[in-house]
Design a protein around this motif. Structure first.
Motif, PDB file in Angstrom:
ATOM      1  N   LEU A 273      12.961 -10.379   9.776  1.00 42.33           N
ATOM      2  CA  LEU A 273      13.589  -9.553   8.747  1.00 42.33           C
ATOM      3  C   LEU A 273      12.688  -9.362   7.536  1.00 42.33           C
ATOM      4  O   LEU A 273      12.560  -8.245   7.017  1.00 42.33           O
ATOM      5  N   VAL A 274      12.052 -10.430   7.069  1.00 39.68           N
ATOM      6  CA  VAL A 274      11.137 -10.319   5.924  1.00 39.68           C
ATOM      7  C   VAL A 274       9.943  -9.445   6.294  1.00 39.68           C
ATOM      8  O   VAL A 274       9.502  -8.604   5.504  1.00 39.68           O
ATOM      9  N   SER A 275       9.437  -9.607   7.510  1.00 41.04           N
ATOM     10  CA  SER A 275       8.312  -8.788   7.967  1.00 41.04           C
ATOM     11  C   SER A 275       8.689  -7.313   7.992  1.00 41.04           C
ATOM     12  O   SER A 275       7.918  -6.454   7.551  1.00 41.04           O
ATOM     13  N   GLY A 276       9.863  -7.015   8.509  1.00 44.40           N
ATOM     14  CA  GLY A 276      10.335  -5.633   8.543  1.00 44.40           C
ATOM     15  C   GLY A 276      10.478  -5.046   7.149  1.00 44.40           C
ATOM     16  O   GLY A 276      10.117  -3.894   6.903  1.00 44.40           O
ATOM     17  N   LEU A 277      10.992  -5.851   6.216  1.00 41.03           N
ATOM     18  CA  LEU A 277      11.125  -5.402   4.833  1.00 41.03           C
ATOM     19  C   LEU A 277       9.752  -5.110   4.229  1.00 41.03           C
ATOM     20  O   LEU A 277       9.554  -4.086   3.566  1.00 41.03           O
ATOM     21  N   LEU A 278       8.793  -5.985   4.469  1.00 46.03           N
ATOM     22  CA  LEU A 278       7.441  -5.765   3.942  1.00 46.03           C
ATOM     23  C   LEU A 278       6.785  -4.534   4.554  1.00 46.03           C
ATOM     24  O   LEU A 278       6.089  -3.782   3.855  1.00 46.03           O
ATOM     25  N   VAL A 279       7.007  -4.306   5.830  1.00 46.85           N
ATOM     26  CA  VAL A 279       6.470  -3.097   6.466  1.00 46.85           C
ATOM     27  C   VAL A 279       7.106  -1.859   5.832  1.00 46.85           C
ATOM     28  O   VAL A 279       6.417  -0.873   5.544  1.00 46.85           O
ATOM     29  N   GLY A 280       8.409  -1.904   5.593  1.00 45.62           N
ATOM     30  CA  GLY A 280       9.089  -0.774   4.948  1.00 45.62           C
ATOM     31  C   GLY A 280       8.546  -0.495   3.563  1.00 45.62           C
ATOM     32  O   GLY A 280       8.312   0.661   3.194  1.00 45.62           O
ATOM     33  N   ILE A 281       8.316  -1.547   2.788  1.00 46.44           N
ATOM     34  CA  ILE A 281       7.737  -1.373   1.454  1.00 46.44           C
ATOM     35  C   ILE A 281       6.325  -0.791   1.564  1.00 46.44           C
ATOM     36  O   ILE A 281       5.948   0.121   0.818  1.00 46.44           O
ATOM     37  N   GLY A 282       5.567  -1.287   2.525  1.00 42.05           N
ATOM     38  CA  GLY A 282       4.202  -0.790   2.720  1.00 42.05           C
ATOM     39  C   GLY A 282       4.154   0.676   3.109  1.00 42.05           C
ATOM     40  O   GLY A 282       3.281   1.421   2.654  1.00 42.05           O
ATOM     41  N   THR A 283       5.113   1.104   3.935  1.00 39.08           N
ATOM     42  CA  THR A 283       5.112   2.509   4.332  1.00 39.08           C
ATOM     43  C   THR A 283       5.438   3.421   3.154  1.00 39.08           C
ATOM     44  O   THR A 283       4.910   4.521   3.057  1.00 39.08           O
ATOM     45  N   ARG A 284       6.285   2.949   2.259  1.00 35.73           N
ATOM     46  CA  ARG A 284       6.578   3.750   1.060  1.00 35.73           C
ATOM     47  C   ARG A 284       5.364   3.797   0.143  1.00 35.73           C
ATOM     48  O   ARG A 284       5.034   4.840  -0.411  1.00 35.73           O
ATOM     49  N   MET A 285       4.690   2.663  -0.005  1.00 39.08           N
ATOM     50  CA  MET A 285       3.493   2.621  -0.861  1.00 39.08           C
ATOM     51  C   MET A 285       2.359   3.460  -0.272  1.00 39.08           C
ATOM     52  O   MET A 285       1.590   4.081  -1.011  1.00 39.08           O
ATOM     53  N   GLY A 286       2.237   3.473   1.052  1.00 38.97           N
ATOM     54  CA  GLY A 286       1.153   4.185   1.722  1.00 38.97           C
ATOM     55  C   GLY A 286       1.487   5.623   2.072  1.00 38.97           C
ATOM     56  O   GLY A 286       0.728   6.293   2.757  1.00 38.97           O
TER      57      GLY A 286
ATOM     58  N   LYS B  32      -8.265  12.830   5.774  1.00 39.48           N
ATOM     59  CA  LYS B  32      -9.015  11.696   5.208  1.00 39.48           C
ATOM     60  C   LYS B  32      -8.063  10.611   4.719  1.00 39.48           C
ATOM     61  O   LYS B  32      -8.346   9.427   4.855  1.00 39.48           O
ATOM     62  N   ARG B  33      -6.937  11.022   4.155  1.00 40.99           N
ATOM     63  CA  ARG B  33      -5.946  10.056   3.683  1.00 40.99           C
ATOM     64  C   ARG B  33      -5.393   9.247   4.848  1.00 40.99           C
ATOM     65  O   ARG B  33      -5.209   8.035   4.755  1.00 40.99           O
ATOM     66  N   SER B  34      -5.148   9.904   5.984  1.00 43.20           N
ATOM     67  CA  SER B  34      -4.652   9.203   7.159  1.00 43.20           C
ATOM     68  C   SER B  34      -5.707   8.283   7.757  1.00 43.20           C
ATOM     69  O   SER B  34      -5.379   7.202   8.254  1.00 43.20           O
ATOM     70  N   LEU B  35      -6.961   8.687   7.707  1.00 46.79           N
ATOM     71  CA  LEU B  35      -8.038   7.820   8.179  1.00 46.79           C
ATOM     72  C   LEU B  35      -8.099   6.551   7.335  1.00 46.79           C
ATOM     73  O   LEU B  35      -8.180   5.438   7.865  1.00 46.79           O
ATOM     74  N   ALA B  36      -8.002   6.702   6.010  1.00 46.92           N
ATOM     75  CA  ALA B  36      -8.014   5.531   5.121  1.00 46.92           C
ATOM     76  C   ALA B  36      -6.782   4.657   5.361  1.00 46.92           C
ATOM     77  O   ALA B  36      -6.890   3.424   5.426  1.00 46.92           O
ATOM     78  N   ALA B  37      -5.625   5.277   5.527  1.00 44.57           N
ATOM     79  CA  ALA B  37      -4.393   4.512   5.749  1.00 44.57           C
ATOM     80  C   ALA B  37      -4.449   3.771   7.074  1.00 44.57           C
ATOM     81  O   ALA B  37      -4.108   2.578   7.148  1.00 44.57           O
ATOM     82  N   THR B  38      -4.890   4.444   8.138  1.00 45.17           N
ATOM     83  CA  THR B  38      -4.947   3.810   9.454  1.00 45.17           C
ATOM     84  C   THR B  38      -5.954   2.673   9.467  1.00 45.17           C
ATOM     85  O   THR B  38      -5.693   1.606  10.040  1.00 45.17           O
ATOM     86  N   ALA B  39      -7.092   2.860   8.818  1.00 43.24           N
ATOM     87  CA  ALA B  39      -8.085   1.782   8.721  1.00 43.24           C
ATOM     88  C   ALA B  39      -7.493   0.591   7.969  1.00 43.24           C
ATOM     89  O   ALA B  39      -7.696  -0.567   8.362  1.00 43.24           O
ATOM     90  N   THR B  40      -6.735   0.869   6.915  1.00 44.20           N
ATOM     91  CA  THR B  40      -6.098  -0.205   6.149  1.00 44.20           C
ATOM     92  C   THR B  40      -5.067  -0.936   7.002  1.00 44.20           C
ATOM     93  O   THR B  40      -4.999  -2.174   6.984  1.00 44.20           O
ATOM     94  N   PHE B  41      -4.255  -0.190   7.768  1.00 41.57           N
ATOM     95  CA  PHE B  41      -3.271  -0.818   8.656  1.00 41.57           C
ATOM     96  C   PHE B  41      -3.965  -1.760   9.637  1.00 41.57           C
ATOM     97  O   PHE B  41      -3.531  -2.897   9.849  1.00 41.57           O
ATOM     98  N   LEU B  42      -5.033  -1.272  10.246  1.00 42.58           N
ATOM     99  CA  LEU B  42      -5.734  -2.068  11.260  1.00 42.58           C
ATOM    100  C   LEU B  42      -6.382  -3.309  10.658  1.00 42.58           C
ATOM    101  O   LEU B  42      -6.272  -4.406  11.214  1.00 42.58           O
ATOM    102  N   VAL B  43      -7.056  -3.147   9.523  1.00 44.65           N
ATOM    103  CA  VAL B  43      -7.707  -4.294   8.885  1.00 44.65           C
ATOM    104  C   VAL B  43      -6.667  -5.325   8.457  1.00 44.65           C
ATOM    105  O   VAL B  43      -6.844  -6.535   8.668  1.00 44.65           O
ATOM    106  N   ALA B  44      -5.569  -4.861   7.867  1.00 37.51           N
ATOM    107  CA  ALA B  44      -4.516  -5.788   7.445  1.00 37.51           C
ATOM    108  C   ALA B  44      -3.892  -6.495   8.654  1.00 37.51           C
ATOM    109  O   ALA B  44      -3.621  -7.703   8.601  1.00 37.51           O
ATOM    110  N   GLY B  45      -3.667  -5.759   9.743  1.00 41.19           N
ATOM    111  CA  GLY B  45      -3.106  -6.371  10.954  1.00 41.19           C
ATOM    112  C   GLY B  45      -4.041  -7.393  11.568  1.00 41.19           C
ATOM    113  O   GLY B  45      -3.612  -8.479  11.981  1.00 41.19           O
ATOM    114  N   ILE B  46      -5.324  -7.070  11.624  1.00 38.95           N
ATOM    115  CA  ILE B  46      -6.310  -8.016  12.162  1.00 38.95           C
ATOM    116  C   ILE B  46      -6.379  -9.259  11.286  1.00 38.95           C
ATOM    117  O   ILE B  46      -6.410 -10.385  11.793  1.00 38.95           O
ATOM    118  N   ALA B  47      -6.383  -9.056   9.973  1.00 37.78           N
ATOM    119  CA  ALA B  47      -6.439 -10.206   9.055  1.00 37.78           C
ATOM    120  C   ALA B  47      -5.190 -11.075   9.193  1.00 37.78           C
ATOM    121  O   ALA B  47      -5.289 -12.313   9.266  1.00 37.78           O
TER     122      ALA B  47
END
Length: 136
Positions: free
Chosen positions: A82-95, A112-127
């Motif tokens: 539930l907390v993870s889902g909430l954080l993902v929801g907040i992140g999608t609004r911010m992004g 370009k904005r989507s490329l930056a966002a997708t790269a950020t999603f992937l880096v954050a997920g890997i981290a």
């Protein structure tokens, strides 16, 4: 051996097809966070509700096609989910969108904005996966 990837391949193809159809037919990006936001805001109710109902019907269609439910294992506790889902929801609004909007259609449109966002999603997920793997 290749049949093990067949459900994922079909799912990806259906996701891409539905995203392309929504763009061509309605001129809308198939970002789930935006679709849910518009539905909750009372805008384009029928289109957004139909798209979300199609997503919810996915496991049932999978069961009809393959004769069994999808195999899904969640090892986290419900509070963590539930907390993870909430954080993902907040992140999608911010992004200004989610992985489906940016990663599927945004990259296909060379945004370009989507490329930056997708790269950020992937880096954050890997981290996050790396840190959680080290903590266990």
């Amino acid at each position: 051996m290749m049949t093990v990837y067949l459900p994922s391949l079909i799912g990806g193809m259906l996701l891409g097809l539905s995203a392309a159809m929504l763009l061509v037919v309605n001129g809308r990006i198939a970002g789930i966070s935006g679709i849910l936001g518009r539905l909750l805001g009372g805008r384009q109710v029928w289109t957004n509700a139909a798209f979300l109902l199609g997503l919810l019907a996915g496991p049932f269609l999978y069961g009809a096609a393959f004769g069994r439910w999808p195999n899904v294992t969640i090892v986290a506790s419900w509070p963590v989910v539930l907390v993870s889902g909430l954080l993902v929801g907040i992140g999608t609004r911010m992004g200004s969108g989610c992985t489906s909007g940016h990663g599927i259609l945004g990259l296909a449109r060379f945004s370009k904005r989507s490329l930056a966002a997708t790269a950020t999603f992937l880096v954050a997920g890997i981290a996050a996966a790396t840190i959680m793997g080290a903590v266990r």
